[in-house]
Design a protein around this motif. Structure first.
Motif, mmCIF file in Angstrom:
data_model
loop_
_atom_site.group_PDB
_atom_site.id
_atom_site.type_symbol
_atom_site.label_atom_id
_atom_site.label_comp_id
_atom_site.label_asym_id
_atom_site.label_seq_id
_atom_site.Cartn_x
_atom_site.Cartn_y
_atom_site.Cartn_z
ATOM 1 N N VAL A 22 0.820 -1.199 0.000
ATOM 2 C CA VAL A 22 0.000 0.000 0.000
ATOM 3 C C VAL A 22 0.862 1.261 0.000
ATOM 4 N N HIS A 23 0.490 2.188 -0.874
ATOM 5 C CA HIS A 23 1.144 3.495 -0.979
ATOM 6 C C HIS A 23 2.614 3.386 -1.357
ATOM 7 N N LYS A 24 2.891 2.527 -2.332
ATOM 8 C CA LYS A 24 4.257 2.391 -2.820
ATOM 9 C C LYS A 24 4.304 2.628 -4.315
ATOM 10 N N VAL A 25 5.335 3.344 -4.741
ATOM 11 C CA VAL A 25 5.625 3.544 -6.152
ATOM 12 C C VAL A 25 6.748 2.569 -6.479
ATOM 13 N N VAL A 26 6.573 1.782 -7.540
ATOM 14 C CA VAL A 26 7.477 0.677 -7.849
ATOM 15 C C VAL A 26 7.928 0.747 -9.300
ATOM 16 N N SER A 27 9.203 0.426 -9.541
ATOM 17 C CA SER A 27 9.686 0.293 -10.913
ATOM 18 C C SER A 27 10.861 -0.672 -10.974
ATOM 19 N N VAL A 28 11.130 -1.119 -12.183
ATOM 20 C CA VAL A 28 12.210 -2.066 -12.476
ATOM 21 C C VAL A 28 13.371 -1.312 -13.119
ATOM 22 N N PHE A 29 14.579 -1.770 -12.835
ATOM 23 C CA PHE A 29 15.793 -1.187 -13.392
ATOM 24 C C PHE A 29 16.671 -2.304 -13.930
ATOM 25 N N LYS A 30 17.115 -2.167 -15.160
ATOM 26 C CA LYS A 30 17.979 -3.189 -15.746
ATOM 27 C C LYS A 30 19.443 -2.964 -15.393
ATOM 28 N N ASP A 31 19.795 -1.751 -14.998
ATOM 29 C CA ASP A 31 21.178 -1.404 -14.684
ATOM 30 C C ASP A 31 21.285 -0.984 -13.217
ATOM 31 N N PRO A 32 22.038 -1.730 -12.396
ATOM 32 C CA PRO A 32 22.174 -1.380 -10.979
ATOM 33 C C PRO A 32 22.716 0.033 -10.747
ATOM 34 N N ALA A 33 23.527 0.550 -11.662
ATOM 35 C CA ALA A 33 24.048 1.912 -11.512
ATOM 36 C C ALA A 33 22.906 2.926 -11.541
ATOM 37 N N HIS A 34 21.872 2.630 -12.321
ATOM 38 C CA HIS A 34 20.711 3.526 -12.379
ATOM 39 C C HIS A 34 19.919 3.464 -11.073
ATOM 40 N N VAL A 35 19.950 2.311 -10.417
ATOM 41 C CA VAL A 35 19.290 2.181 -9.116
ATOM 42 C C VAL A 35 19.960 3.118 -8.122
ATOM 43 N N ASP A 36 21.283 3.076 -8.064
ATOM 44 C CA ASP A 36 22.019 3.939 -7.132
ATOM 45 C C ASP A 36 21.740 5.408 -7.417
ATOM 46 N N ALA A 37 21.703 5.779 -8.694
ATOM 47 C CA ALA A 37 21.437 7.175 -9.064
ATOM 48 C C ALA A 37 20.019 7.580 -8.659
ATOM 49 N N ALA A 38 19.052 6.696 -8.865
ATOM 50 C CA ALA A 38 17.667 6.988 -8.497
ATOM 51 C C ALA A 38 17.526 7.116 -6.979
ATOM 52 N N VAL A 39 18.164 6.219 -6.229
ATOM 53 C CA VAL A 39 18.101 6.275 -4.769
ATOM 54 C C VAL A 39 18.717 7.580 -4.277
ATOM 55 N N THR A 40 19.831 7.967 -4.852
ATOM 56 C CA THR A 40 20.480 9.234 -4.472
ATOM 57 C C THR A 40 19.545 10.410 -4.724
ATOM 58 N N GLU A 41 18.916 10.437 -5.898
ATOM 59 C CA GLU A 41 18.003 11.532 -6.213
ATOM 60 C C GLU A 41 16.775 11.515 -5.304
ATOM 61 N N LEU A 42 16.261 10.335 -4.990
ATOM 62 C CA LEU A 42 15.128 10.254 -4.071
ATOM 63 C C LEU A 42 15.499 10.864 -2.719
ATOM 64 N N ARG A 43 16.660 10.511 -2.207
ATOM 65 C CA ARG A 43 17.110 11.047 -0.913
ATOM 66 C C ARG A 43 17.294 12.557 -0.982
ATOM 67 N N GLN A 44 17.863 13.040 -2.096
ATOM 68 C CA GLN A 44 18.075 14.478 -2.264
ATOM 69 C C GLN A 44 16.759 15.245 -2.346
ATOM 70 N N ASN A 45 15.683 14.547 -2.663
ATOM 71 C CA ASN A 45 14.376 15.174 -2.793
ATOM 72 C C ASN A 45 13.451 14.879 -1.614
ATOM 73 N N GLY A 46 14.037 14.555 -0.477
ATOM 74 C CA GLY A 46 13.265 14.459 0.751
ATOM 75 C C GLY A 46 12.729 13.097 1.139
ATOM 76 N N PHE A 47 13.044 12.050 0.397
ATOM 77 C CA PHE A 47 12.584 10.713 0.776
ATOM 78 C C PHE A 47 13.575 10.113 1.773
ATOM 79 N N ALA A 48 13.044 9.624 2.875
ATOM 80 C CA ALA A 48 13.886 9.036 3.917
ATOM 81 C C ALA A 48 14.393 7.664 3.472
ATOM 82 N N THR A 49 15.539 7.286 3.997
ATOM 83 C CA THR A 49 16.108 5.972 3.697
ATOM 84 C C THR A 49 15.110 4.863 4.011
ATOM 85 N N ASP A 50 14.362 5.018 5.094
ATOM 86 C CA ASP A 50 13.385 3.994 5.487
ATOM 87 C C ASP A 50 12.225 3.875 4.503
#
Length: 142
Positions: A22-50
């Motif tokens: 419930v209340h989750k946005v989900v997507s698939v990534f074929k390249d792990p480097a893109h995962v790290d970049a997305a996680v970094t941007e999410l954190r920079q935009n106010g999303f908590a690690t948890d």
């Protein structure tokens, strides 16, 4: 991966991951480097690690548990969706990607603004579909 499978409270993701994401946005990534970049941007935009979960499958691995009978983030996710008719399409898509070694990000959101912001960030880092799972519903975010 730059996210941990535990929350700040010390509970594993499985312990807090309810039967339906419930209340989750989900997507698939074929390249792990893109995962790290997305996680970094999410954190920079106010999303908590948890609020961010990221994990990858293993290419060709057939022993990954997709039936929801063992513990783990993916099995809990799948077990929650197995019985929701049309949502089975999403499960099959995610199973296919994980079996091919691709990665997933799930972002917990608490408002429409956060949902749109998370979706925009995920879209910038993957060409795959971005899906929002609400209360007993799933919807693609374009």
């Amino acid at each position: 991966m730059s996210t941990k499978p535990q929350t700040a409270t010390g509970q594993t993701v499985h312990d807090e991951f309810i039967q339906y994401p419930v209340h989750k946005v989900v997507s698939v990534f074929k390249d792990p480097a893109h995962v790290d970049a997305a996680v970094t941007e999410l954190r920079q935009n106010g999303f908590a690690t948890d609020d961010i979960e990221a994990f990858c499958g293993a290419p060709g691995k057939r022993d990954r548990e997709f039936e929801g009978t063992k513990h783990g983030v993916w099995s809990t996710f799948v077990s929650g969706l197995h019985h929701f008719g049309p949502d089975r399409t999403y499960v099959e898509r995610y199973e296919h990607h994980l079996r091919n070694g691709h990665c997933m990000i799930l972002v917990q959101v608490t408002s429409d603004g956060k949902k749109q912001r998370a979706a925009g960030i995920l879209h910038r880092h993957t060409k795959e579909r971005v899906t929002y799972f609400g209360l007993l519903m799933a919807d693609e975010i374009k």
